[in-house]
Design an enzyme around this catalytic site. Structure first.
Site, mmCIF file in Angstrom:
data_model
loop_
_atom_site.group_PDB
_atom_site.id
_atom_site.type_symbol
_atom_site.label_atom_id
_atom_site.label_comp_id
_atom_site.label_asym_id
_atom_site.label_seq_id
_atom_site.Cartn_x
_atom_site.Cartn_y
_atom_site.Cartn_z
ATOM 1 N N ASP A 1 -24.015 9.009 2.473
ATOM 2 C CA ASP A 1 -24.770 8.127 3.442
ATOM 3 C C ASP A 1 -24.843 6.789 2.610
ATOM 4 O O ASP A 1 -24.223 6.520 1.682
ATOM 5 C CB ASP A 1 -26.256 8.915 3.500
ATOM 6 N N ASP B 1 -20.157 3.550 3.246
ATOM 7 C CA ASP B 1 -20.242 3.042 4.660
ATOM 8 C C ASP B 1 -19.340 3.572 5.658
ATOM 9 O O ASP B 1 -17.919 3.549 5.094
ATOM 10 C CB ASP B 1 -20.013 1.491 4.863
ATOM 11 N N MET B 2 -19.791 4.623 6.440
ATOM 12 C CA MET B 2 -18.912 5.079 7.193
ATOM 13 C C MET B 2 -17.687 4.299 8.178
ATOM 14 O O MET B 2 -16.800 4.725 8.743
ATOM 15 C CB MET B 2 -19.686 6.260 8.155
ATOM 16 N N LYS C 1 -23.239 15.626 12.778
ATOM 17 C CA LYS C 1 -24.516 15.609 12.080
ATOM 18 C C LYS C 1 -25.530 16.091 12.949
ATOM 19 O O LYS C 1 -25.738 15.988 13.995
ATOM 20 C CB LYS C 1 -24.566 14.068 11.943
ATOM 21 N N HIS D 1 -23.232 9.678 19.165
ATOM 22 C CA HIS D 1 -23.769 9.440 20.580
ATOM 23 C C HIS D 1 -24.414 8.158 20.428
ATOM 24 O O HIS D 1 -25.050 7.536 21.415
ATOM 25 C CB HIS D 1 -24.791 10.580 21.371
#
Length: 395
Positions: free
Chosen positions: A255, A275-276, A291, A298
């Site tokens: 995260d 950072d994704m 998740k 979404h």
């Protein structure tokens, strides 16, 4: 690709709309009120068409009644008392207007949240008990959080822009006054930690606490894993539950730095910050999950989602699994309207609250994942009114 069978009790069988007094069933567009057997085995009334539309038109009142009750602490007052109470006694403890409180309590009983006694006293029903805070910790019940989140002024101000959003596109949030002083809805929540932020956190934590047991029961793929990274995993509570049941799994909780720096130590789980949206910051992992707490994809449109998926693909080996825990809208013509109602309304919620946010159908998930080199192997529903596990494999 396979789709596991739905659980025996369907989401839509858990809800029935009570008949409305004063609505005639004799009009040409109305049918005689029928009783039909739901898949849960209970009997539910089928409303005449006119009564159904009238109920839809007045549905806002139900949420607002519950919102006012929770905001003024009424469920907690009833729970603490533990016995039937008069409206005057409740008003005195709540510090509210006696007449207005009595009428609110009567409305709560009409919704089945309170049980009404012949003496004019009231007590929490089994439904109402779900709105009371935890007696030991005082923590807000997650369902109370949902009531507050979906009915608070910020949410309603955003939904008031629905008609304009249909005409112009975009999101509802970006048309509100709040968006002019806050960069995003998330910034608004952070700026109001004791109101909007508190309700949102309680609602999302509740979804997590409800869905984790469902995930562990419905999805059997964890038993074959030796490593699992939860992208946007928060403080790692989901991984903690998974690794507790499957100690053979090495957990990686990923995260943002501000989240990871306050994450507690969890046996068998390593916390990693990054950072994704930046593939180079994700560590390599055999399997990835996104998740439970906030269904990550979404929140985002297809362009942003593809960036996140590309980051995940870069972190996975060939044949590695990607688990997406999110809602799946049934493909057109494959399910009755009752089965589609919750996810399609949640889709509108995402359109209003998050720029680009959306729920996706099975075909839309397939198209999105294939565009980034993944193939769906199966879809596992978690339970009534809950998301599914979309299991995909890196091609």
């Amino acid at each position: 690709m396979s789709r596991d069978p739905e659980p025996e009790i369907k989401f839509w069988s858990l809800f029935s709309i009570p008949a409305l007094p004063g609505i005639s069933a004799s009009s040409p567009s109305s049918k005689k009120l029928e009783i039909k057997k739901t898949q849960a085995g209970t009997m539910a009334p089928a409303l005449p068409a006119a009564a159904l539309l009238a109920d839809y038109a007045f549905s806002y009142a139900k949420g607002k009644v519950l919102y006012a009750a929770v905001e003024n602490g009424l469920p907690d007052i009833f729970a603490k008392q533990g016995e039937p109470m008069s409206p005057d006694d409740v008003a005195q403890l709540a510090g509210t207007d006696p007449d207005a409180t009595a009428r609110l309590i009567r409305a709560m009983s009409g919704l089945g949240v309170l049980d009404e006694n012949a003496e004019g006293t009231y007590s929490l029903s089994s439904v109402g008990q779900l709105l009371a805070s935890d007696k030991e910790t005082g923590k807000m019940n997650p369902l109370a959080g949902l009531i507050l989140h979906f009915n608070e002024p910020n949410t309603w101000n955003t939904w008031n822009e629905l008609s304009r959003t249909i005409k112009e596109g975009g999101s509802g949030w970006e048309k509100t006054q709040e968006s002019k002083t806050h960069e995003s809805m998330w910034d608004f929540f952070q700026a109001h930690p004791d109101t909007s932020g508190k309700a949102f956190d309680a609602a999302m934590s509740g979804l997590s606490s409800t869905q984790v047991p469902q995930l562990l029961q419905a999805y059997d793929g964890f038993k074959d894993m030796d490593e699992l990274m939860d992208v946007a995993g928060g403080h790692g509570s989901v991984l903690a539950a998974i690794t507790a049941k499957y100690p053979n799994i090495k957990g990686i909780n990923f995260d943002q730095p501000r989240v990871i720096q306050t994450a507690p130590s969890i046996p068998g789980v390593d916390h990693v910050s990054g950072d994704m949206f930046k593939a180079e910051t994700l560590p390599k992992a055999s399997n990835i999950m996104m998740k439970i707490r906030v269904h990550i994809l979404h929140d985002w449109g297809n362009t942003a989602s593809k960036t996140i998926l590309a980051s995940c693909r870069n972190a996975l080996p060939a044949g590695g699994k990607l688990l997406i825990v999110d809602f799946v809208i049934p493909n057109p013509g494959t399910a009755p309207s009752e089965a589609r109602q919750f996810p399609v309304l949640l889709d509108i919620q995402m359109m209003m609250m998050c720029p680009g946010g959306r729920e996706r159908s099975e075909q839309e998930w397939k198209t999105l994942l294939e565009s980034e080199g993944f193939e769906i192997s199966r879809i596992v529903p978690l339970g009534p009114g809950s998301p599914s596990v979309v299991e995909a494999v890196k091609a």
